[in-house]
Scaffold this motif. Sequence first.
Motif, mmCIF file in Angstrom:
data_model
loop_
_atom_site.group_PDB
_atom_site.id
_atom_site.type_symbol
_atom_site.label_atom_id
_atom_site.label_comp_id
_atom_site.label_asym_id
_atom_site.label_seq_id
_atom_site.Cartn_x
_atom_site.Cartn_y
_atom_site.Cartn_z
ATOM 1 N N GLU A 58 -21.207 -15.705 30.752
ATOM 2 C CA GLU A 58 -19.941 -15.878 30.052
ATOM 3 C C GLU A 58 -19.701 -14.648 29.173
ATOM 4 O O GLU A 58 -20.631 -14.071 28.619
ATOM 5 C CB GLU A 58 -19.991 -17.132 29.192
ATOM 6 N N GLY A 59 -18.438 -14.255 29.050
ATOM 7 C CA GLY A 59 -18.081 -13.151 28.170
ATOM 8 C C GLY A 59 -17.722 -11.854 28.871
ATOM 9 O O GLY A 59 -17.306 -10.898 28.219
ATOM 10 N N LEU A 118 -21.896 -10.309 22.962
ATOM 11 C CA LEU A 118 -20.826 -10.478 23.945
ATOM 12 C C LEU A 118 -21.113 -11.471 25.063
ATOM 13 O O LEU A 118 -20.225 -12.192 25.496
ATOM 14 C CB LEU A 118 -20.488 -9.132 24.579
ATOM 15 N N TYR A 119 -22.342 -11.518 25.552
ATOM 16 C CA TYR A 119 -22.615 -12.254 26.786
ATOM 17 C C TYR A 119 -23.535 -13.446 26.530
ATOM 18 O O TYR A 119 -24.486 -13.369 25.751
ATOM 19 C CB TYR A 119 -23.244 -11.329 27.824
#
Length: 126
Positions: A58-59, A118-119
């Motif tokens: 995700e991200g 971020l992820y």
Amino acid sequence: MKIVKQTFLVATLALATISCKNDKETSTEAIVVETETIATENPKTITANPQTASFEIEGMTCQIGCASLIEGKLKKLDGVTEAKVDFETKTATVTYDADKLNQEKLTKTVEGVAGGDLYKVSKVKS
């Protein structure tokens, strides 16, 4: 004059035969050396305990900046033989040596890219 021409012809044929034989030997040596070089340059191709993990990331917002960056980080890990990050499906598939790596290390690597904010990895499967 006829003897000179015949001698020249025989010498030319002998030289051509010898040089062709040497070319074949050189080619064989080059192939052996090239094969040995390939085997030593890419030691990641042989794994003692191969495993494959897939997971969602995700991200990711772009193919080049996100997916390619994450894929590159995974490929650099010692023990990874193959890594593919698909931006469209937001998934990663990694083949690795389980004697050197585990899913937790793969997850930490992805989540640590770009400062770790971020992820997010989810749905890890073996």
